[in-house]
Each structure stands twice: as structure tokens, then as C-alpha cells.
Design an enzyme around this catalytic site. Structure first.
Site, PDB file in Angstrom:
ATOM      1  N   SER A  40      54.831  35.765  27.641  1.00  0.00           N
ATOM      2  CA  SER A  40      53.941  35.291  28.693  1.00  0.00           C
ATOM      3  C   SER A  40      54.544  34.004  29.222  1.00  0.00           C
ATOM      4  O   SER A  40      54.975  33.155  28.440  1.00  0.00           O
ATOM      5  CB  SER A  40      52.534  35.057  28.110  1.00  0.00           C
ATOM      6  OG  SER A  40      51.543  35.202  29.073  1.00  0.00           O
ATOM      7  N   ARG A  41      54.589  33.875  30.558  1.00  0.00           N
ATOM      8  CA  ARG A  41      55.305  32.733  31.132  1.00  0.00           C
ATOM      9  C   ARG A  41      54.615  31.415  30.837  1.00  0.00           C
ATOM     10  O   ARG A  41      55.264  30.402  30.631  1.00  0.00           O
ATOM     11  CB  ARG A  41      55.414  32.919  32.655  1.00  0.00           C
ATOM     12  CG  ARG A  41      56.154  34.168  33.080  1.00  0.00           C
ATOM     13  CD  ARG A  41      55.819  34.550  34.497  1.00  0.00           C
ATOM     14  NE  ARG A  41      54.379  34.654  34.710  1.00  0.00           N
ATOM     15  CZ  ARG A  41      53.796  34.958  35.849  1.00  0.00           C
ATOM     16  NH1 ARG A  41      54.544  35.184  36.907  1.00  0.00           N
ATOM     17  NH2 ARG A  41      52.485  35.027  35.941  1.00  0.00           N
ATOM     18  N   LYS A  59      44.539  49.273  31.683  1.00  0.00           N
ATOM     19  CA  LYS A  59      44.139  50.015  32.875  1.00  0.00           C
ATOM     20  C   LYS A  59      44.228  49.106  34.095  1.00  0.00           C
ATOM     21  O   LYS A  59      44.057  47.899  33.941  1.00  0.00           O
ATOM     22  CB  LYS A  59      42.731  50.602  32.755  1.00  0.00           C
ATOM     23  CG  LYS A  59      41.641  49.688  32.290  1.00  0.00           C
ATOM     24  CD  LYS A  59      41.048  48.614  33.098  1.00  0.00           C
ATOM     25  CE  LYS A  59      40.829  48.646  34.554  1.00  0.00           C
ATOM     26  NZ  LYS A  59      40.136  47.388  35.021  1.00  0.00           N
TER      27      LYS A  59
HETATM   28  P1  NAP Z   1      44.771  37.744  33.974  1.00  0.00           P
HETATM   29  O1  NAP Z   1      43.737  36.904  33.292  1.00  0.00           O
HETATM   30  O2  NAP Z   1      45.253  37.306  35.315  1.00  0.00           O
HETATM   31  O3  NAP Z   1      45.983  37.853  32.943  1.00  0.00           O
HETATM   32  C1  NAP Z   1      47.163  38.531  33.233  1.00  0.00           C
HETATM   33  C2  NAP Z   1      48.331  37.727  32.670  1.00  0.00           C
HETATM   34  O4  NAP Z   1      49.532  38.410  33.032  1.00  0.00           O
HETATM   35  C3  NAP Z   1      48.432  36.337  33.257  1.00  0.00           C
HETATM   36  O5  NAP Z   1      47.751  35.409  32.447  1.00  0.00           O
HETATM   37  C4  NAP Z   1      49.923  36.090  33.323  1.00  0.00           C
HETATM   38  O6  NAP Z   1      50.345  35.360  32.170  1.00  0.00           O
HETATM   39  C5  NAP Z   1      50.578  37.466  33.262  1.00  0.00           C
HETATM   40  N1  NAP Z   1      51.265  37.795  34.510  1.00  0.00           N
HETATM   41  C6  NAP Z   1      52.490  38.347  34.620  1.00  0.00           C
HETATM   42  N2  NAP Z   1      52.813  38.542  35.897  1.00  0.00           N
HETATM   43  C7  NAP Z   1      51.767  38.122  36.627  1.00  0.00           C
HETATM   44  C8  NAP Z   1      51.528  38.056  38.021  1.00  0.00           C
HETATM   45  N3  NAP Z   1      52.423  38.487  38.922  1.00  0.00           N
HETATM   46  N4  NAP Z   1      50.343  37.551  38.451  1.00  0.00           N
HETATM   47  C9  NAP Z   1      49.425  37.113  37.570  1.00  0.00           C
HETATM   48  N5  NAP Z   1      49.606  37.141  36.214  1.00  0.00           N
HETATM   49  C10 NAP Z   1      50.779  37.641  35.765  1.00  0.00           C
HETATM   50  O7  NAP Z   1      44.267  39.243  34.146  1.00  0.00           O
HETATM   51  P2  NAP Z   1      43.321  40.078  33.157  1.00  0.00           P
HETATM   52  O8  NAP Z   1      41.906  39.945  33.571  1.00  0.00           O
HETATM   53  O9  NAP Z   1      43.676  39.770  31.754  1.00  0.00           O
HETATM   54  O10 NAP Z   1      43.761  41.552  33.587  1.00  0.00           O
HETATM   55  C11 NAP Z   1      44.997  42.095  33.189  1.00  0.00           C
HETATM   56  C12 NAP Z   1      44.844  43.601  33.190  1.00  0.00           C
HETATM   57  O11 NAP Z   1      43.802  43.941  32.282  1.00  0.00           O
HETATM   58  C13 NAP Z   1      44.437  44.178  34.554  1.00  0.00           C
HETATM   59  O12 NAP Z   1      45.084  45.382  34.800  1.00  0.00           O
HETATM   60  C14 NAP Z   1      42.939  44.403  34.404  1.00  0.00           C
HETATM   61  O13 NAP Z   1      42.469  45.497  35.204  1.00  0.00           O
HETATM   62  C15 NAP Z   1      42.841  44.747  32.938  1.00  0.00           C
HETATM   63  N6  NAP Z   1      41.504  44.478  32.379  1.00  0.00           N
HETATM   64  C16 NAP Z   1      40.874  43.298  32.631  1.00  0.00           C
HETATM   65  C17 NAP Z   1      39.574  43.102  32.163  1.00  0.00           C
HETATM   66  C18 NAP Z   1      38.812  41.818  32.405  1.00  0.00           C
HETATM   67  O14 NAP Z   1      37.600  41.774  32.114  1.00  0.00           O
HETATM   68  N7  NAP Z   1      39.400  40.756  32.912  1.00  0.00           N
HETATM   69  C19 NAP Z   1      38.951  44.112  31.422  1.00  0.00           C
HETATM   70  C20 NAP Z   1      39.662  45.263  31.133  1.00  0.00           C
HETATM   71  C21 NAP Z   1      40.935  45.440  31.632  1.00  0.00           C
HETATM   72  P3  NAP Z   1      51.592  34.345  32.309  1.00  0.00           P
HETATM   73  O15 NAP Z   1      51.378  33.551  33.572  1.00  0.00           O
HETATM   74  O16 NAP Z   1      51.515  33.521  31.056  1.00  0.00           O
HETATM   75  O17 NAP Z   1      52.828  35.212  32.391  1.00  0.00           O
END
Ligand code: NAP
Length: 308
Positions: A36-37, A90
């Protein structure tokens, strides 16, 4: 068999909320690295990117990709090429067609590819499927309305092309729908409301049908304040079946048929361990196909800009 050595890629909201506790609670798998970045975990090997991790020689067997859907294909392809098993959050990708080469790569290398649909592991989903295998559905109404500011604070990727907007949560409803109905459904119409500053819809209605003429209406909104709705209401010959709370609770005419504690992500990791141990993959693209079809067929409506 020694535990599967897992690396988690993308340490964001879902990784912290669900994956870390579920991995810790599951026999047969252990977290050994994070890529993770901008985030790391004490006591766990850390790399900025998956490419850095794979180049390092750190011994891992599998990766769980918890990054946004855009870019997930490249990560999965890298991991499979390096001989790793792959678990996809997903939706499994930003397009339907990008999954074909991943399925082929997993088959060719004898590795597991698991496209997870966490809502299918909600406790009342299987009881609902069993009920509907015996009692025909007459009509289905999906109400999936949540507050994006609560559940996806500051997540810009969700509004970018491939981010799905309101379909990011609504695909969970479609993953349940496609698991509980006895016949395949297809999209017959849709209206998609796009904020003028976003590339993904903030609200939608989608109409679907099956080959027997069952009508399904999905009402989706990402601006729901107050009580949140993750409900699938099904009219049947035996009464009104309601799969509520995202698949946690099943009632028939208000009488509770099933209400168990949720363990979606624990069941995901249990299934992943079984898939790896038995050399199988699990990739069902039906929910993503329905979203793609809603985008193909949907009438586009411009609405007010969205600001977090
Ligand atoms: P998030 O909080 O934005 O986390 C995703 C992580 O991926 C970021 O913290 C980032 O970590 C990394 N990343 C790598 N490339 C990225 C980019 N281009 N833009 C943004 N982040 C990037 O998202 P999330 O809510 O965890 O969701 C991630 C996946 O899980 C999605 O497909 C979502 O549909 C699924 N999901 C989410 C939930 C929910 O409630 N949030 C529930 C079920 C499933 P670094 O910056 O450290 O690399």
C-alpha cells in the site's frame, strides 16, 4: 497443510474494517505482507506496490486485492503471472471483458482466482434462495439507498470512470438477487442520474426481468440520510418475503425466518482457503454484467454536482 501466506494490497477502508479481522479469525491463512503506497501495519512486511513486493522475493502464496476496481486487472495479472492465488474484492474489475484473460491465466497456472461477492455470504441469503427454489416469486423490489458521505468518505475513485458510483453498493444487491432467484435475470431498462461533475451515477432505477416474465425493479440512491435501506422485497404465493439489512434478516409477512449474526468476510476467507486447498476458482460475473448492461441501456439524466 501450512497456512496460505497472504499479502493484502490496498490498505484502505474495507481492508481495515473487514479483511484484517477476518484473516486473523480464519484457520489456514495468515497475513505476511502489505502493499500500500500510504499505509502499513506494525509487524507486517511493507511494500509500496505489488510490483515491489513481487520483486522482493518475500515468500507469499496469495494476494487479496482491496484497491479500487480501476487498475485491479493489472494487479491480478501481475500476481497470477508470479504464480500467486488471487482474491478480488467486489466488483471484480472495472469491465466485464478484462476478467476473461484472468480466468484463463488462473486456469493455465493452476492457481485460484476468487471473485468475491461479500453480500452473498450474508446469513439470510441461503435461506432466501432455498425458499425461492420452492415458492415462485411474483415481483421483486430492490431498495438500496445509503449515504455515500458516511460509507465512502472522500473516495474520489468512486466517481471516476469505472468507479460505478451508486452501483458500488448496488452491485451487492445484484449479487444477492442473482444468487437467490432460480432463473437468470436481464436488464430491460434503466435511468441513471449523473452529477454534472462526476463520471458515475449518484442514483438510478433499473428494471430487470427473467425468462418467465418476473419483474424486478431496483431503486438506488447514494444520498440517503437517516435510516439506510438495503432491502429486497419479494411478493410470493405464500406472502411477502423481505430480505432486509443487506441480506442479514429474512421475514415472511413480518415473521422472522432467519436472523443470524453476520460473518460475511470470515466466510469469504474460509471459502478462499477451501478453493486454494482444492485447486479451484470461483468467478461469477453475473452481477457485474448487469451493471454493465444498465450502463449500456440506461437513459442518462444530468443532476446537481456532488461535493463530499
Ligand atoms: P479505499 O478506502 O479508497 O481504499 C482503497 C485503497 O487502495 C486506498 O487506501 C489506497 O491505498 C489503495 N489504492 C491503490 N490505488 C488507488 C487509487 N488509484 N485510488 C485510490 N486508492 C488506491 O476504498 P475501500 O472502501 O476500501 O474500497 C476498496 C474496494 O473494496 C472497492 O472495490 C469497494 O467496492 C470494495 N468494498 C468497499 C466497502 C466499503 O464499505 N468501503 C465494502 C465492501 C467492498 P494506498 O494509497 O495506501 O495505496
Amino acid at each position: 497443510m501450512s497456512p496460505i501466506r497472504l499479502a493484502l494490497v490496498g490498505l484502505g477502508k474495507i481492508a481495515r474494517d473487514q479483511h484484517l479481522p477476518a484473516i486473523a479469525a480464519t484457520d489456514g491463512i495468515e497475513l505476511v505482507a502489505v502493499a500500500s503506497r500510504n499505509a502499513s501495519l506494525d509487524g507486517v512486511a511493507h511494500f509500496a506496490t505489488l510490483a515491489d513486493l513481487l520483486a522482493s522475493g518475500e515468500p507469499i502464496d496469495a494476494v487479496a486485492l482491496c484497491t479500487p476496481p480501476q487498475g485491479r486487472h493489472d494487479l491480478a495479472a501481475q500476481a497470477l503471472k508470479a504464480g500467486k492465488h488471487v482474491l478480488l474484492e467486489k466488483p471484480p474489475g472495472a469491465t466485464v471483458s478484462e476478467l476473461g484473460p484472468l480466468v484463463a491465466a488462473a486456469q493455465a497456472s493452476g492457481r485460484t482466482l476468487f471473485a468475491t461477492w461479500h453480500s452473498r455470504f450474508a446469513p439470510a441469503v441461503e435461506p432466501a434462495r432455498a425458499f425461492l427454489s420452492e415458492v415462485p416469486a411474483r415481483a421483486v423490489t430492490i431498495t438500496w439507498k445509503e449515504d455515500v458521505r458516511v460509507w465512502h468518505p472522500g473516495q474520489r475513485w468512486i466517481w471516476e470512470p469505472g468507479g460505478l458510483g451508486v452501483f458500488d453498493p448496488a452491485i451487492n444487491a445484484l449479487s444477492i438477487l442473482t444468487a437467490i432467484l432460480p432463473r437468470a435475470v436481464f436488464v430491460t431498462g434503466a435511468e441513471l442520474s449523473f452529477p454534472s461533475n462526476c463520471s458515475a451515477p449518484i442514483a438510478a432505477t433499473v428494471d430487470l426481468a427473467d425468462a418467465a416474465g418476473l419483474a424486478v425493479r431496483a431503486d438506488l440512491d447514494f444520498l440517503q440520510t437517516g435510516p439506510q435501506s438495503w432491502d429486497i422485497a419479494i411478493e410470493t404465493d405464500r406472502g411477502a418475503l423481505l430480505l432486509a439489512q443487506g441480506g442479514a434478516k429474512l421475514t415472511l409477512d413480518g415473521q422472522v425466518l432467519s436472523a443470524q449474526p453476520e460473518a460475511e468476510y470470515r466466510n469469504i476467507y474460509k471459502h478462499f482457503v477451501e478453493l486454494v486447498e482444492t485447486g479451484r476458482s470461483d468467478v461469477d460475473l453475473a452481477p457485474l454484467q448487469l451493471v454493465a448492461d444498465a450502463f449500456l441501456l440506461g437513459r442518462r439524466i444530468d443532476v446537481a454536482p456532488f461535493h463530499d
